[in-house]
Design a protein around this motif. Structure first.
Motif, PDB file in Angstrom:
ATOM      1  N   LYS A   1       0.811  -1.229   0.000  1.00 45.23           N
ATOM      2  CA  LYS A   1       0.000   0.000   0.000  1.00 45.23           C
ATOM      3  C   LYS A   1       0.841   1.275   0.000  1.00 45.23           C
ATOM      4  CE  LYS A   1      -2.871   0.710   3.274  1.00 45.23           C
ATOM      5  NZ  LYS A   1      -3.653   0.504   4.495  1.00 45.23           N
ATOM      6  N   ILE A   2       2.038   1.189   0.595  1.00 42.06           N
ATOM      7  CA  ILE A   2       2.870   2.394   0.720  1.00 42.06           C
ATOM      8  C   ILE A   2       3.191   2.977  -0.650  1.00 42.06           C
ATOM      9  CG2 ILE A   2       5.071   3.330   1.547  1.00 42.06           C
ATOM     10  CD1 ILE A   2       5.052   0.966   3.608  1.00 42.06           C
ATOM     11  N   SER A   3       3.586   2.102  -1.580  1.00 44.02           N
ATOM     12  CA  SER A   3       3.973   2.641  -2.886  1.00 44.02           C
ATOM     13  C   SER A   3       2.797   2.784  -3.842  1.00 44.02           C
ATOM     14  CB  SER A   3       5.077   1.806  -3.511  1.00 44.02           C
ATOM     15  OG  SER A   3       4.953   0.473  -3.126  1.00 44.02           O
ATOM     16  N   LYS A   4       1.756   2.014  -3.631  1.00 47.56           N
ATOM     17  CA  LYS A   4       0.584   2.203  -4.500  1.00 47.56           C
ATOM     18  C   LYS A   4      -0.647   2.256  -3.611  1.00 47.56           C
ATOM     19  CE  LYS A   4      -2.035   2.749  -7.793  1.00 47.56           C
ATOM     20  NZ  LYS A   4      -2.046   4.081  -8.416  1.00 47.56           N
ATOM     21  N   PRO A   5      -1.204   3.439  -3.426  1.00 52.35           N
ATOM     22  CA  PRO A   5      -2.311   3.545  -2.478  1.00 52.35           C
ATOM     23  C   PRO A   5      -3.552   2.769  -2.937  1.00 52.35           C
ATOM     24  CG  PRO A   5      -1.511   5.702  -3.204  1.00 52.35           C
ATOM     25  CD  PRO A   5      -0.906   4.692  -4.092  1.00 52.35           C
TER      26      PRO A   5
END
Lengths: 329, 200
Positions: free
Chosen positions: A312-316
């Motif tokens: 999730k951090i790099s692709k919300p």
């Protein structure tokens, strides 16, 4: 060296001893090599031209058309999405043989009249099996595997629904055959990985060494021979087979050491693997992220939620969890 | 539209416009030949089929980059050649690690790479060469034609052809070498040009 011998070499029909002699002749003088080069040129030109029978082209053309339409679908937004993780070295290698009897639930010797063992590997576990012929098999989570008490004289037949890594003991007289819902994989003695969950849209076979033959529906036309480092991916929906070469086999077998490794893996494939491992239905309601490529390495001990949180951090995206399902939206 | 009457330029224009029937026609026209070519290097039907099919996919995808003077056969041959080269190169890289074990195999792969590298698919010559090959073969005695085609099209070994034709292996060799000699003579001008280009 006669022209006829050179042509036999080009066609791949020279026996090994003659091939050796032929290659020595090539290395002898530059003129020899040039002579070969000219004949090769001539042969290539002759192979490329000429009138041909087009009656067998129908299937090949259908495959080309399918590949074109598949590419159109995936072409749209191709952002590359990577999860880069620092992985601290973990010293302890988990002994997967430990506790097989505890984790294998449906290991039933007595129920099966024909002397078959059925093994079902539960969520989050791996199993290492030693078969009576000296072969070793690792089974991944959620895998169902069947093998006989004792192999017949003709062959060594096992069946697989799930993911397994085989290290098959060499025996030319008794081929080892892995049956899946689509292809049968036939080997003499070799190391290879098979990803073949019945409900998965794909079948993947990766060869580490030796060679394997993949067969389907008893039709020679479907035969595929794999060489070391190659991976065959069969797409059950498109009924298309793709062959990849130069695979990093250390990545493929990382699961037996307790890691999930993703290397430019499409999001949808990553989700499918995690879903098998954690035995949780995962629904993705965000179609645009399905094609994103994910790269990262996780320990099997990590929870599914932890992995999703990192991704999730790099692709919300958001996800919600119910008793038996995770919805990504 | 009768495609086999269409000129090369008409075919190219139709493909640029996205005419699927023209694409199909070009597919049928060159598919088997490209397959034979790729197979003669990979010796693997599955790999060769994949390479040639992917090349056609690329032709369709890149059709907007073609212009009316493009030679489709040369264009396809170039892609197939490159993809075949890539395949052999990958094989060689892998074999290099275990060199002692695969000495002959690795020499064979290197020779294949050399052949592919020194092959020039010149837009100007390829259709002329094709014509010469066809005419030359047609002028040969029927027996020689049949034997040469079995060797080229079916990749049969001389021994297999001998069995099939009920002739001795020696006489098969005689027919093949005769066909090669005539072809070499007829194509001598082109073969020299190709080699000159490559040595530069």
């Amino acid at each position: 060296m006669t022209d006829e011998k050179i042509i036999e070499f080009i066609k791949g029909k020279l026996p090994p001893e003659d091939k050796s002699k032929f290659l020595d002749w090539i290395d002898e003088t530059p003129e020899n090599k040039e002579y070969y080069g000219r004949l090769r040129q001539l042969w290539d030109l002759a192979a490329l031209s000429g009138e041909y029978d087009t009656s067998g082209n129908k299937n090949a053309y259908a495959r080309v058309k399918r590949k074109i339409s598949e590419k159109k679908k995936t072409e749209v937004p191709k952002n590359i999405y990577r999860i880069v993780l620092d992985v601290t070295k973990i010293a302890a290698v988990i002994l997967i043989t430990f506790g097989i009897s505890r984790f294998v639930f449906n290991h039933s010797d007595t129920e099966s009249p024909v002397g078959f063992h059925h093994i079902e590997v539960p969520t989050g576990q791996r199993v290492k099996l030693s078969l009576s012929d000296g072969s070793t098999v690792w089974l991944n989570a959620g895998t169902k595997f069947t093998y006989p008490d004792k192999f017949s004289n003709a062959d060594r037949m096992v069946s697989l629904n799930g993911e397994a890594l085989f290290d098959v003991h060499h025996n030319e007289k008794q081929p080892f055959v892995v049956q899946t819902s689509t292809y049968s994989i036939k080997v003499l003695g070799t190391k290879f990985n098979v990803y073949a969950y019945d409900e998965s849209s794909k079948l993947e076979t990766t060869l580490f060494n030796g060679s394997v033959l993949m067969q389907k529906d008893n039709n020679v036309q479907n035969d595929i021979i794999l060489h070391p480092g190659q991976q065959a991916v069969f797409d059950k929906n498109g009924i298309a087979m793709t062959l990849y070469s130069g695979m990093d086999t250390t990545e493929i077998n990382s699961w037996i050491y307790g890691y999930h490794v993703f290397n430019k893996t499409p999001f949808c494939d990553m989700i499918e693997r995690l879903s098998h491992y954690y035995e949780k239905k995962i629904t993705v309601k965000l179609p645009e992220i399905l094609d994103y490529e994910c790269t990262g390495k996780f320990r099997h001990e990590e929870s599914l939620e932890h992995i999703l949180d990192v991704v999730k951090i790099s692709k919300p995206f958001r996800y919600k969890e119910t008793n038996n399902e995770i919805v990504i939206y | 539209m009768v495609y086999d009457k269409a000129s090369e330029k008409e075919l190219v224009s139709l493909i640029i416009l996205g005419d699927e029937k023209a694409f199909r026609f070009v597919f049928d026209k060159y598919y088997q030949g490209l397959l034979r070519f790729s197979y003669s290097y990979t010796h693997d039907t599955f790999v060769a089929e994949n390479i040639v099919q992917e090349s056609y996919v690329l032709l369709w995808e890149k059709k907007h980059e073609l212009d009316i003077h493009s030679n489709l056969h040369a264009f396809l041959t170039k892609i197939v050649k490159l993809k075949t080269w890539n395949h052999i190169e990958k094989q060689r890289r892998r074999i290099d690690i275990e060199k002692d074990l695969y000495d002959d195999f690795s020499r064979e792969l290197n020779l294949k790479l050399y052949s592919l590298e020194s092959m020039d698919v010149s837009d100007i010559y390829i259709s002329e060469i094709e014509k010469i090959i066809q005419e030359t073969l047609q002028a040969l005695p029927e027996q020689t034609q049949i034997i040469f085609k079995l060797s080229r099209d079916e990749f049969l070994s001389n021994r297999k052809i001998a069995e099939q034709m009920n002739l001795s292996e020696k006489s098969i060799e005689y027919h093949i070498s005769k066909a090669l000699k005539v072809l070499r003579l007829e194509l001598s001008d082109y073969l020299k040009i190709i080699l000159l280009i490559n040595s530069m």
